[in-house]
Design a protein around this motif. Structure first.
Motif, short mmCIF file in Angstrom:
data_model
loop_
_atom_site.label_atom_id
_atom_site.label_comp_id
_atom_site.label_asym_id
_atom_site.label_seq_id
_atom_site.Cartn_x
_atom_site.Cartn_y
_atom_site.Cartn_z
N LYS B 40 1.05 -1.39 0.24
CA LYS B 40 0.30 0.12 -0.34
C LYS B 40 0.75 1.23 0.30
O LYS B 40 0.12 2.11 -0.26
N SER B 41 1.50 1.59 1.27
CA SER B 41 2.62 3.12 0.93
C SER B 41 3.69 2.41 0.27
O SER B 41 3.88 3.92 -0.72
N LEU B 42 3.91 1.58 -0.55
CA LEU B 42 5.43 1.49 -1.61
C LEU B 42 4.37 2.16 -2.91
O LEU B 42 4.34 3.13 -4.07
N PHE B 43 2.94 1.64 -3.25
CA PHE B 43 2.04 1.95 -4.39
C PHE B 43 1.46 4.05 -3.61
O PHE B 43 2.05 4.34 -5.60
N VAL B 44 1.71 3.75 -3.28
CA VAL B 44 0.82 5.99 -2.65
C VAL B 44 2.30 6.65 -3.19
O VAL B 44 2.15 8.08 -4.07
N LYS B 45 3.47 5.46 -2.97
CA LYS B 45 4.73 6.47 -3.15
C LYS B 45 5.60 6.57 -4.21
O LYS B 45 5.76 7.55 -5.11
N THR B 46 4.88 5.29 -5.17
CA THR B 46 5.07 5.40 -6.75
C THR B 46 4.14 5.99 -7.07
O THR B 46 4.93 6.56 -8.16
N LEU B 47 3.27 6.04 -6.62
CA LEU B 47 2.71 8.00 -7.24
C LEU B 47 3.04 9.08 -6.86
O LEU B 47 2.81 9.76 -8.62
N CYS B 48 3.53 9.72 -6.35
CA CYS B 48 4.38 11.06 -6.20
C CYS B 48 5.47 11.00 -6.85
O CYS B 48 6.77 11.37 -6.62
N GLY B 49 5.90 9.31 -7.31
CA GLY B 49 7.64 9.26 -7.96
C GLY B 49 8.45 9.39 -7.39
O GLY B 49 9.77 10.07 -7.75
N LEU B 50 8.71 8.76 -6.20
CA LEU B 50 9.42 8.23 -5.27
C LEU B 50 9.86 7.27 -5.57
O LEU B 50 10.95 6.51 -4.84
N ILE B 65 3.95 10.67 -15.55
CA ILE B 65 5.06 10.50 -14.77
C ILE B 65 5.79 9.56 -15.09
O ILE B 65 7.12 10.14 -14.51
N VAL B 66 6.02 8.24 -15.42
CA VAL B 66 6.78 6.97 -15.25
C VAL B 66 7.48 8.00 -16.16
O VAL B 66 7.88 7.88 -17.43
N GLY B 67 9.25 7.20 -15.81
CA GLY B 67 10.11 7.78 -16.95
C GLY B 67 10.54 9.78 -16.95
O GLY B 67 11.66 10.22 -17.54
N LEU B 68 9.77 10.42 -16.04
CA LEU B 68 10.00 11.72 -15.73
C LEU B 68 11.37 12.06 -14.70
O LEU B 68 11.77 11.29 -14.32
N VAL B 76 3.59 18.09 -10.84
CA VAL B 76 2.96 17.09 -10.24
C VAL B 76 3.59 16.73 -9.08
O VAL B 76 2.42 16.77 -8.65
N ARG B 77 4.21 17.47 -8.82
CA ARG B 77 4.57 16.98 -7.32
C ARG B 77 3.87 18.03 -6.26
O ARG B 77 3.34 17.64 -5.35
N ARG B 78 3.56 19.50 -6.92
CA ARG B 78 3.48 20.59 -6.04
C ARG B 78 1.27 20.40 -6.36
O ARG B 78 0.44 20.69 -5.46
N LYS B 79 1.00 19.30 -6.67
CA LYS B 79 -0.70 18.60 -6.65
C LYS B 79 -0.90 18.13 -5.56
O LYS B 79 -1.98 17.66 -5.57
N ILE B 80 0.25 17.27 -4.87
CA ILE B 80 -0.46 16.80 -4.27
C ILE B 80 0.29 16.73 -3.17
O ILE B 80 2.11 17.36 -2.20
#
Ligand SMILES: Nc1ncnc2c1ncn2[C@@H]1O[C@H](COP(=O)(O)OP(=O)(O)OP(=O)(O)O)[C@@H](O)[C@H]1O
Ligand SMILES: [Mg+2]
Lengths: 257, 246
Positions: B40-50, B65-68, B76-80
């Motif tokens: 779960k944590s891994l999934f949401v961290k991946t969503l913000c590109g961590l 965001i994949v590959g950015l 993108v991160r400023r929206k999260i």
């Protein structure tokens, strides 16, 4: 048996290569962040204070007695051969070129470098670094670059201070223990030493600052595995910095002479 | 708002996320549940590109965001807004500075006084007025959580992710926190993802659920359909049964 040993050797080699590669990669990122300068000024000031100003008392203490010890060690021979005209020069030469930068570099690594590794490592395991990244902040610009700059600047300045204090210590102990008057000390010091002796040591101080800063930051941000990992990283960082200092000292002394 | 397809993530040879697909509408509120270590944590961290996925696509508000690179991830991160599972408070900043920090970064033109004032307003909402000048190390676990929530919501980001907003809190505080999250959500109309192991409490706040197990979604959909889900593992997990595949 031999196979096992070879395998272990290879393993350590790979490990070292990994760390050296990491440091170089970090160096590259720091340089990119410096041209044009993109780093946090407040962080720089905070670190200059924390790493430099707060180190002054311990640096003064170490330097003073180091200068003194050199004279104590040679006092017997100075008296026996009446070589009082060599004390100022001897102390200055050794302090400027070698003892000052090396000793203060190691001291700095032990006090500031290890602290820095522990701090960054703790930030990694408590997700503070991820927290910064999630806030769209580049941890290299925000945390690493100010620390690297602060350490280089401060070790350089502290070495100048340490040099002066060590010479003062040597002069004081010389007059008390070896009957070398301040005037004789000063004549010997000022007539035989050259500005090159001082700059030789200051080049070393800058390089040592650079080494301590990069290794301590790298071992900090690459921490893995909780509090145990932080402990190990601090350990490795101090060892790596000491090795780096000794190796680069050799290279600088060799190329500058 | 979020569109994820065929997301795969491997760390150190371990496949941790294995083919995840998800579509989250703007303004919707989702709960994320699942057994510990499910990703779960891994999934949401991946969503913000961590974390960098091996393959797949993540589109946040129209941006892939994949590959950015890290710098191009900034808009993108400023929206999260994100609350980390263990809060990730900056221990070199005081409480109010922690809360104000995202805003200070987003709007550098704001004065220190304005920042402090705005920070105090948020701290009051989470019931922490009076602790603004403390250091994070001086707070209890529940207080840290609330500082984390205040910080995550400070910029009124259009997407807010809470990783365990109520873990370790008593039932009363838990329901207060969910009321607060709901209030903030209504004010900003943000899309919300909230991870929690307290399914009951979470259900009072979210309208939709997803269940993650071993890096895969076992369920995704409206809260009302969760109990009818045919998957035996989901069945066992949401009822807290001892017998079953888990
Ligand atoms: N940084 C990391 N490096 C390597 N493996 C990781 C990392 N973070 C998480 N994992 C692994 O990924 C898996 C999923 O972890 P995650 O933290 O996403 O679980 P979770 O569903 O949030 O669990 P919990 O409910 O306990 O918080 C675990 O097996 C964990 O060991
Ligand atoms: Mg988790």
């Amino acid at each position: 048996m031999t196979g096992n040993l070879l395998a272990r050797l290879g393993e350590s080699f790979l490990l070292i290569a990994h760390e050296v590669g990491g440091v170089i990669h970090l160096l590259f990122k720091v340089l990119v962040a410096l041209i044009p300068p993109r780093f946090d000024r407040d962080e720089l000031w905070r670190n200059l204070y924390k790493m430099g100003v707060r180190s002054v008392p311990i640096i003064i203490l170490t330097a003073f007695f180091t200068g003194g010890i050199m004279v104590i060690q040679s006092a017997v021979f100075v008296k026996k051969f009446g070589a009082t005209s060599l004390v100022g020069w001897g102390a200055g030469y050794a302090v400027f070129r070698e003892v000052g930068p090396i000793l203060l570099g190691l001291m700095f690594s032990g006090r500031v470098g290890s602290n820095n590794t522990a701090e960054l490592g703790t930030m990694v395991i408590t997700e503070q670094i991820d927290g910064l990244r999630a806030l769209a902040i580049d941890p290299v610009n925000y945390l690493i670059v100010p620390r690297v700059l602060a350490m280089i600047i401060m070790l350089f300045l502290l070495t100048i201070l340490g040099d002066i204090v060590a010479i003062a210590g040597a002069a004081l102990f010389g007059s008390v223990l070896a009957d070398v008057s301040f005037a004789a000390f000063w004549t010997s010091f000022s007539q035989n030493l050259h500005i090159a002796d001082l700059t030789h040591g200051l080049v070393k101080a800058a390089v040592f600052g650079f080494i301590v800063s990069l290794t301590s930051c790298w071992f900090g941000i690459s921490v893995k595995g909780g509090a145990v990992g932080v402990g190990r990283a601090v350990n490795n960082s101090v060892v790596a910095a000491a090795l780096g200092i000794v190796l680069s000292d050799y290279i600088i002394t060799y190329t500058l002479s | 708002m979020i569109h994820v397809s065929n997301l795969h993530l491997t760390i150190g040879g371990r496949p941790l996320l294995q083919g995840m697909d998800l579509h989250v509408e703007s303004g919707s509120v989702w709960g994320i549940i699942g057994p510990p270590g499910g990703g779960k944590s891994l999934f949401v961290k991946t969503l913000c590109g961590l974390f960098r996925p091996d393959r797949g696509s993540i589109i946040i508000d129209g941006t892939e965001i994949v590959g950015l690179s890290e710098p191009s991830m900034v808009p993108v991160r400023r929206k999260i807004g994100m609350l980390f599972q263990n809060n990730a408070l900056f221990d070199f900043m005081r409480v109010w500075e922690n809360v104000a920090f995202p805003l200070a970064r987003l709007r550098p033109e704001l004065s220190q006084d304005t920042l402090r004032e705005r920070s105090l307003m948020r701290l009051q909402e989470v019931g922490l007025l009076g602790s603004e000048d403390k250091w994070p190390a001086e707070l209890s676990g529940g207080m840290k959580k609330r500082v984390g929530i205040a910080r995550a919501t400070m910029t009124d980001a259009p997407l807010v992710i809470y990783d365990e907003p109520t873990a370790g809190l008593d039932p009363v505080t838990t329901s207060k926190i969910y009321d607060l999250l709901e209030k903030i959500r209504q004010e900003t109309g943000a899309t919300v993802l909230a991870i929690s192991s307290d399914i009951e409490g979470l259900s009072t706040f979210v309208k939709n659920m997803m269940l993650i197990h071993e890096g895969r979604f076992l369920f995704q959909g409206p809260l009302s359909e969760l109990t009818d889900c045919g998957d035996p593992l989901v069945h066992q997990f949401i009822r807290g049964l001892e017998e079953g595949p888990l």
